[in-house]
Design an enzyme around this catalytic site. Structure first.
Site, PDB file in Angstrom:
ATOM      1  N   ASP A 158       0.552  -0.944  16.264  1.00  0.00           N
ATOM      2  CA  ASP A 158       0.004  -0.019  17.254  1.00  0.00           C
ATOM      3  C   ASP A 158       1.032   0.298  18.340  1.00  0.00           C
ATOM      4  O   ASP A 158       1.275   1.467  18.664  1.00  0.00           O
ATOM      5  CB  ASP A 158      -1.276  -0.594  17.868  1.00  0.00           C
ATOM      6  CG  ASP A 158      -1.176  -2.088  18.135  1.00  0.00           C
ATOM      7  OD1 ASP A 158      -0.056  -2.623  18.151  1.00  0.00           O
ATOM      8  OD2 ASP A 158      -2.228  -2.720  18.343  1.00  0.00           O
ATOM      9  N   ASP A 201     -10.221  -3.164   3.746  1.00  0.00           N
ATOM     10  CA  ASP A 201      -9.060  -3.768   3.097  1.00  0.00           C
ATOM     11  C   ASP A 201      -9.413  -5.050   2.352  1.00  0.00           C
ATOM     12  O   ASP A 201      -8.562  -5.613   1.667  1.00  0.00           O
ATOM     13  CB  ASP A 201      -7.962  -4.041   4.132  1.00  0.00           C
ATOM     14  CG  ASP A 201      -6.787  -3.092   3.977  1.00  0.00           C
ATOM     15  OD1 ASP A 201      -6.922  -2.094   3.241  1.00  0.00           O
ATOM     16  OD2 ASP A 201      -5.728  -3.342   4.574  1.00  0.00           O
TER      17      ASP A 201
END
Length: 742
Positions: free
Chosen positions: A454, A134
């Site tokens: 998550d 990223d």
């Protein structure tokens, strides 16, 4: 004699915890006794007692949540040696590695994780490794290119000699290796591997020192003048197992998704969704493993352990994902920052495993692709053409992706691998605008809207009625690095507190999931325990402030020595601390580690969690947005010889203001007692021994801050933080004085 088909792949073992349950109940009884005492005398005292009652009620409620989490501890024992006799053909697995910043997450850490994944004990033609960058860093890409060359030697070496630790930095750092009784051939290959790895490290270090890590020609041309926040998609196939050899190298693919200033990229969740789509086009494995860039494979049979649970379940809806235990290799002695979570993992995670399954931890987890695509238990085993057709409309405009999704939903292995042929389609699904008018991030893939993406996807899976499994093989499946230093540890905890509250105050609240979906009641309580971290900080800060207030104003807050309730308070304090100490001793931790975790709990709650709470409140009021902060990764291990190892560090972040203010107030309160500066008590019942002991205990917990007041450099609290804290402390003292005079 057992037949091959009757050999168990895993076993679920219920732990006996009768003594633990009895102590939990005793502590709960003492908490309720304190509440009854508080209620009985509530009318005789003012607002302070009402606030104390509310705080103590909250603490009792949190204890009930903790009891719920620990009540039914279970563990799963896997039998990977039984897998091959039971399964004719092992399924494919796509492995995801995510990194975002080449400075905070050095490429040498990332490539060690990648190399350990490429070398696992599993047929290579059944594996594909995708690395999401990223940061769109040419240094990261250069490091992966060089690592792929080294992997051609490293992977065969590991498998030939059955090397257990397959991250080279960790393997070559092992000083216990001796060449006694070892073949001459192995010695020569070992030395060659070490030289090759050292050369790899030197290449990466040299590249990192340059302004341009490589010549921007050939395959590096796309990185010329790249802006890590504004760039097109870059996808490179670094290695393809062309012949489909089971003992070769798995596929290795580099992915840097498109980023534009005006398009939200949704942090790690967005990166995971891009990897899911790109891998669907290239390999389309039915199972997916994701790890953070610092979480290398420590047990080469990790994939086999996961398959024992995923393939050994009676149906696909029995186990949705397998979460492996998180263990840290760079943990300092006695856990000075309280972030190795040994006791938490051993008791809380195993306890939650006995309900509906562990939370998704964001790394070291195997998922079923079907589940990530949003299938529920009701539709998983009764998929028909109409259902698939309706579902496919949510996946976007890519015809190639829709085709691969259809294969996955129907349980087929999908088209044959065409990694290079899929590049153009992969670029399309990795573009920042692809998710518009689709269900990605809402009904499909990793969910958006929280710093803790998550836990959110884990909750989304559990509320469909699915279960998860916690697996802790020996040796540990993965090893990662824990943050070191005060700022890094605080920022990580702040992010968790922020993300958990974002979920709590959204449509994804576990209470709604219990009422309107299929989340079990006790699993709902388990999620609430985590999501309430931020709110817990408010109650603890209020309670600590009440202690200071009672001493400064010489007012009655805690039971007197002559009252029976005082011994309830003493018993609660002694039993709870002995109980938690026994947990640490049972897991092989030291008394010092127990104390470090006790004091860090107070520091973390009143600083990091409180700032997480403030961040979410500002977001809900529309004043500011929450910001995702990448945790700094450090590859150094066991820095026990460093004189500074374990010493608390500070920076100029406001996150240290609440703790410094608390310390200054309690030092002031104790000084007033010592020099007899307290005003006379109005009713003859001023503060007593209980308040003093609690205040002393809190000062001991904030000992790192006390040392920081006189420390220098990174070990000293910056003068700007001290000034802000002193101003807040003076404001509180002025409030106390007005109360006395009023």
């Amino acid at each position: 004699m057992a037949t091959q088909n009757s050999l168990p792949l895993y076993e679920r073992i219920q732990r006996k915890n009768t003594v633990q349950r009895a102590i939990d109940i005793i502590i709960l009884f003492l908490l309720f006794s304190l509440l009854i005492y508080r209620l009985h005398f509530l009318n005789d005292h003012g607002l302070t007692w009402l606030l104390a009652f509310l705080c103590e009620s909250w603490f009792s409620f949190v204890w009930v949540l903790i009891m719920n989490n620990k009540w039914n501890a279970v563990e799963y024992k896997t039998y990977p040696d039984n897998l091959l006799p039971r399964v004719t053909e092992l399924p494919s697995v796509d492995m995801f590695v995510t990194t975002a910043d080449p400075v905070l997450e050095p490429p040498i850490i990332t490539i060690n994780t990648v190399l350990s994944l490429l070398a696992v004990d599993y047929p290579a033609h059944k594996l594909a490794c995708y690395v999401s960058d990223d940061g769109c860093s040419p240094l990261t890409f250069y490091s992966l290119v060089e690592a792929s060359k080294f992997a051609k030697f490293w992977v065969p070496f590991c498998k030939k000699y059955n090397i257990q630790v397959r991250a080279p930095f960790r393997y070559f750092a092992d000083d216990s290796l001796t060449f006694n009784d070892i073949s001459w051939e192995f010695q020569q290959e070992w030395k060659r591997m070490k030289v090759e790895y050292e050369q790899l490290c030197h290449k990466i270090e040299d590249a990192a020192q340059k302004s341009m890590p490589c010549d921007f020609t050939g395959e590096f041309a796309e990185f010329s003048n790249v802006d890590h926040k504004n760039h097109p998609t870059i996808i490179k196939v670094l290695w393809k197992n062309k012949e489909g050899l089971s003992n070769g190298l798995p596929h290795l693919v580099y992915v840097s998704r498109e980023k534009r200033h005006k398009h939200p990229h949704h942090y790690k969740a967005g990166a995971m969704n891009v990897l899911t789509r790109v891998s669907a086009l290239m390999s389309n494995a039915p199972y997916m493993l994701n790890v953070d860039c610092d979480m290398f494979v420590n047990n080469p049979k990790v994939v086999l352990h996961a398959m024992c649970l995923l393939l050994g379940s009676k149906s696909e809806k029995e186990i949705a994902y397998v979460q492996f235990k998180q263990v840290f290799y760079n943990g300092l002695k006695d856990d000075p920052y309280g972030n190795q979570f040994v006791v938490f993992i051993e008791f809380m995670m195993r306890g939650i495993s006995g309900i509906q399954g562990p939370f998704y931890g964001g790394t070291g987890c195997f998922h079923r692709r079907k589940i990530i695509y949003g299938l529920s238990p009701d539709t998983m085993e009764s998929i028909n053409g109409k259902l698939v057709e309706d579902k496919l409309l949510e996946f976007g405009s890519s015809k190639e992706l829709i085709k691969s999704v259809a294969y996955a939903l129907k349980g087929k292995t999908g088209p044959a691998d065409h990694l290079w042929d899929s590049i153009e389609a992969a670029h399309q699904v990795a573009n920042c605008g692809y998710e518009f008018s689709t269900s990605w991030g809402t009904e499909l893939g990793w969910r958006y809207g929280s710093m803790t993406e998550d836990v959110l996807i884990g909750l989304t899976i559990h509320k469909k009625g699915l279960r998860s499994v916690y697996c802790a093989p020996n040796p540990s499946a993965f090893l990662g690095c824990a943050p070191t230093g005060g700022p890094a540890a605080m920022n990580q905890q702040k992010r968790w507190s922020t993300g958990s509250l974002e979920i709590l105050f959204s449509k994804n609240c576990p209470i709604f999931a219990f009422l309107f979906a299929k989340l079990q009641f006790r699993q709902c309580l388990a999620y609430l325990w985590f999501f309430l971290w931020g709110l817990h900080s408010v109650y603890e800060i209020f309670y600590v402030a009440l202690l200071v207030y009672s001493i400064i104003t010489n007012s009655h807050l805690l039971p007197k020595v002559e009252e029976p309730a005082f011994y309830v308070l003493v018993a609660l304090f002694v039993i709870y601390n002995l109980y938690t100490l026994s947990d640490y001793l049972r897991t092989g931790q030291s008394v010092r580690a127990w104390w470090n975790n006790q004091r860090m709990a107070r520091i973390t709650i009143m600083n990091a969690w409180f700032f997480g709470f403030l961040s979410v409140m500002l977001k809900l009021l529309g004043i500011s947005e929450t910001v995702f902060e990448v945790t700094k990764k450090d590859q150094s291990s066991d820095s026990t010889n460093d004189d500074d190892a374990g010493r608390f560090t500070f920076d100029e972040s406001l996150i240290f203001v609440p703790g410094t203010t608390t310390l200054l107030l309690h030092l002031t309160a104790l000084s007033m007692i010592l020099f007899k500066l307290q005003p006379p008590a109005d009713d003859g019942h001023g503060s007593g021994l209980g308040e003093v002991l609690c205040s002393v205990w809190l000062v001991l917990c904030y000992w790192p801050f006390l040392k920081g007041l006189f420390g220098k450099g990174k070990h000293g609290i910056p003068i700007s933080i001290i000034c802000k804290s002193a101003a807040l402390a003076l404001l509180f003292l002025h409030f106390c004085r007005r109360t006395i005079m009023g």
